[in-house]
Design an enzyme around this catalytic site. Structure first.
Site, short mmCIF file in Angstrom:
data_model
loop_
_atom_site.label_atom_id
_atom_site.label_comp_id
_atom_site.label_asym_id
_atom_site.label_seq_id
_atom_site.Cartn_x
_atom_site.Cartn_y
_atom_site.Cartn_z
N SER A 57 -18.19 -25.50 4.29
CA SER A 57 -18.51 -26.89 4.00
C SER A 57 -18.21 -27.15 2.52
CB SER A 57 -19.99 -27.16 4.31
OG SER A 57 -20.25 -27.00 5.68
N GLU B 165 -32.19 -29.48 17.39
CA GLU B 165 -31.20 -30.15 18.23
C GLU B 165 -29.98 -29.27 18.43
OE1 GLU B 165 -32.26 -34.81 17.43
OE2 GLU B 165 -30.74 -33.92 16.15
N GLY C 83 -29.50 -26.52 9.71
CA GLY C 83 -29.72 -25.32 8.92
C GLY C 83 -28.46 -24.69 8.37
N GLU C 84 -28.66 -23.79 7.41
CA GLU C 84 -27.59 -22.97 6.83
C GLU C 84 -27.64 -21.60 7.52
OE1 GLU C 84 -24.96 -20.80 5.45
OE2 GLU C 84 -24.89 -22.77 4.50
N CYS D 291 -21.64 -35.27 13.29
CA CYS D 291 -21.78 -34.39 12.14
C CYS D 291 -22.67 -35.02 11.07
CB CYS D 291 -20.40 -34.10 11.56
SG CYS D 291 -20.44 -33.06 10.08
#
Length: 364
Positions: A218, A91, A164-165, A338
């Protein structure tokens, strides 16, 4: 198999064209056609020699992920689910604002880091996205909104904050960001491309040297005890190491501060004492804070902090001179906010099954 030219940044594309016996300026021409005009048909690239177009048809292609579904929110936010093959979809979200248009880009099919409050993490992990699949999200957004160099730029900012990271897919993400920054690509400034990481310290140091863009971390917790639980990568790179990496990053960053993202979880990390611990943690790191009201998803196990708790938390930080924003929830009616991006993941980690069992155990 034909070579997908979207997988190349300018240096790589120039090398590829040299191997085809073509001059460097041809790579720049094709780069502009692909990215500035969102063109995937070599015949439409009219300033290329017919012989080169024929050669490209034979050997290459411009292949972007195909559209599976598209949704529009009541607030103008748009979300696209893009097919990346073998039953997987990622997405990407466009968020329009008065002074900017921000595209939230995914870097992996799912995520392997298992942050407990994140819907993407619950979906498990399948694989890294290729450079073409990452930059293809920006390509697709521009194409969908009818953007050409003659139009006013719709996507003015890119945030690597989707599924994802990003730093766990370092090479492909950096290559895609280099295309975003290149004047023959999308021409964005380093200040307008932001990468968000959960704190992969060695890769943060590499990013500082290879492609220093704006950095968001984060954080989500003021101490190791809480962060070990909700952001498990903290067990490998604890807060002392993460803060040191942030200080190092600022030596070459395009902005003189780090943005710390902090999801507000009721009763978990949102108390006044947590705000005071947070101030102590970041005292040597120039920063601003982005407080994120938790966006619920089914069986998350968490609740959103009250507006009053968020206000008190924000004021404690502001009283010490910090810039604090509370993220406006955008696109939550289409699960585009988020922490809500889940895509379509053929999980290789069995995490979906694990969470299903945990949820069933809670009910029993």
């Amino acid at each position: 198999m034909k070579t997908n030219l979207l997988d190349f940044n300018l240096d790589q594309l120039t090398q590829h064209f040299a191997e085809m016996g073509e001059k460097p300026f041809r790579a720049k021409q094709v780069m502009r056609w692909m990215h500035q005009m969102a063109e995937d048909d070599f015949d439409a690239m009219t300033d290329l020699a017919k012989s080169l177009r024929a050669k490209l048809h034979e050997r290459a292609e411009v292949r972007v992920p195909s559209l599976m579904t598209g949704q529009a929110s009541s607030d103008g936010t748009r979300k696209w689910l893009l097919d990346v093959g073998t039953g997987n979809g990622v997405e990407t979200v466009f968020i329009p604002e008065d002074d900017r248009g921000t595209l939230c880009v995914s870097s992996q099919v799912g995520c392997a880091l298992e942050c407990t409050f994140c819907s993407t993490g619950r979906q498990g992990f399948n694989r890294n996205l290729s450079t073409a699949e990452i930059i293809g999200q920006l390509w697709w957004a521009n194409k969908a909104m009818g953007v050409t160099p003659k139009n006013e730029r719709v996507v003015s900012n890119v945030v690597m904050m989707g599924m994802g990271e990003p730093l766990a897919n370092f090479d492909n993400v950096v290559s895609a960001m280099q295309i975003m920054l290149d004047d023959h690509g999308y021409g964005l400034s380093r200040r307008r491309v932001t990468l968000s990481t959960s704190g992969l310290v060695p890769q943060m140091d590499r990013l500082r040297e290879e492609c220093p863009v704006a950095l968001a971390v984060s954080l989500h917790a003021p101490n190791d005890a809480i962060r070990d639980v909700i952001v498990p990568i903290n067990k490998k790179y604890p807060l002392s190491e993460l803060m040191a990496a942030c200080r190092r990053y600022l030596e070459k960053a395009p902005r003189d501060f780090i943005t710390f993202e902090y999801v507000m979880l009721d009763g978990v990390n949102d108390r006044p004492e947590h705000a005071r611990q947070l101030l102590e943690l970041v005292r040597d790191v120039p920063c601003k804070f982005n407080l994120i009201p938790f966006n619920p998803f089914p069986n998350s196990g968490y609740d959103r902090s009250s507006n009053n708790a968020i206000r008190i938390f924000r004021e404690i930080l502001q009283e010490q001179g910090y810039v604090v924003t509370v993220r406006k929830t955008r696109g939550d009616d289409i699960d585009a906010a988020c922490g809500q991006l889940a895509g379509q993941v053929q999980d290789k980690t069995r995490r979906q099954a694990k969470w299903t069992q945990i949820i069933e155990d809670r009910k029993s």
